[in-house]
Scaffold this active site. Structure first.
Site, PDB file in Angstrom:
ATOM      1  N   CYS A   1       0.870  -1.169   0.000  1.00 57.69           N
ATOM      2  CA  CYS A   1       0.000   0.000   0.000  1.00 57.69           C
ATOM      3  C   CYS A   1       0.915   1.228   0.000  1.00 57.69           C
ATOM      4  CB  CYS A   1      -1.000  -0.019   1.155  1.00 57.69           C
ATOM      5  SG  CYS A   1      -0.318   0.225   2.806  1.00 57.69           S
TER       6      CYS A   1
ATOM      7  N   ARG B   1      -3.593  -0.586   5.398  1.00 58.85           N
ATOM      8  CA  ARG B   1      -4.110  -1.655   4.539  1.00 58.85           C
ATOM      9  C   ARG B   1      -3.165  -2.839   4.392  1.00 58.85           C
ATOM     10  NH1 ARG B   1      -5.402   2.020  -0.520  1.00 58.85           N
ATOM     11  NH2 ARG B   1      -3.486   2.962   0.291  1.00 58.85           N
TER      12      ARG B   1
ATOM     13  N   ASP C   1      -8.060   3.901   1.063  1.00 60.62           N
ATOM     14  CA  ASP C   1      -7.166   4.158   2.192  1.00 60.62           C
ATOM     15  C   ASP C   1      -7.967   4.742   3.357  1.00 60.62           C
ATOM     16  OD1 ASP C   1      -5.063   4.688   3.900  1.00 60.62           O
ATOM     17  OD2 ASP C   1      -3.940   5.886   2.453  1.00 60.62           O
TER      18      ASP C   1
END
Length: 144
Positions: free
Chosen positions: A9, A15, A117
């Protein structure tokens, strides 16, 4: 057979570490290396508190996580690279072109779904992301 999975990420605090620790939990007892890194990592930072709390609530411990910056050797050593959005796939392919054939969206089996996100957002945003990551990591289990 995939013996090494890398989740990517941006900051490597929300994440990708959530996906990493979920997958580690699901693959417990199997000889598969699972790791994560960020394209713009907050190097050395622990997992985001809300992400870590959600994992803990589901019996997954991510307290040892420390964010790390993605490097080309991480990419070449991984058998499978899973990202959160198409921009990350392109960044990785630009960074290390030879890994483009093993780089996919984590949400590949859900019409190439992306994972937003949740950084600096509400717990509800983190819960939504957690559910998506849980489902998408499950989808990959049959290929591991």
């Amino acid at each position: 057979m995939f013996n090494s999975i890398l989740f990517v990420c941006i900051g490597n605090i929300c994440r990708s570490p959530t996906a990493e620790y979920l997958m580690l939990h699901k693959l417990k007892g199997r000889n598969v290396k699972v790791s994560s890194a960020g394209l713009g990592a907050l190097v050395g930072k622990p997992i985001d508190a809300t992400a870590g709390q959600l994992l803990a609530e589901h019996g997954v411990d991510a307290t040892v996580h420390a964010a790390r910056q993605l490097r080309s050797d991480h990419l070449t050593q991984a058998d499978l690279i899973l990202t959160m959005d198409q921009g990350m796939v392109h960044n990785i392919s630009s960074m290390t072109p030879q890994v483009s054939g093993k780089t996919f969206l984590l949400g590949k089996w859900h019409n190439d779904a992306t994972v937003a996100d949740p950084y600096r957002k509400s717990r509800e945003a983190f819960e939504h992301v957690y559910k998506a990551l849980d489902k998408y990591t499950d989808d990959w289990l049959k290929y591991l």
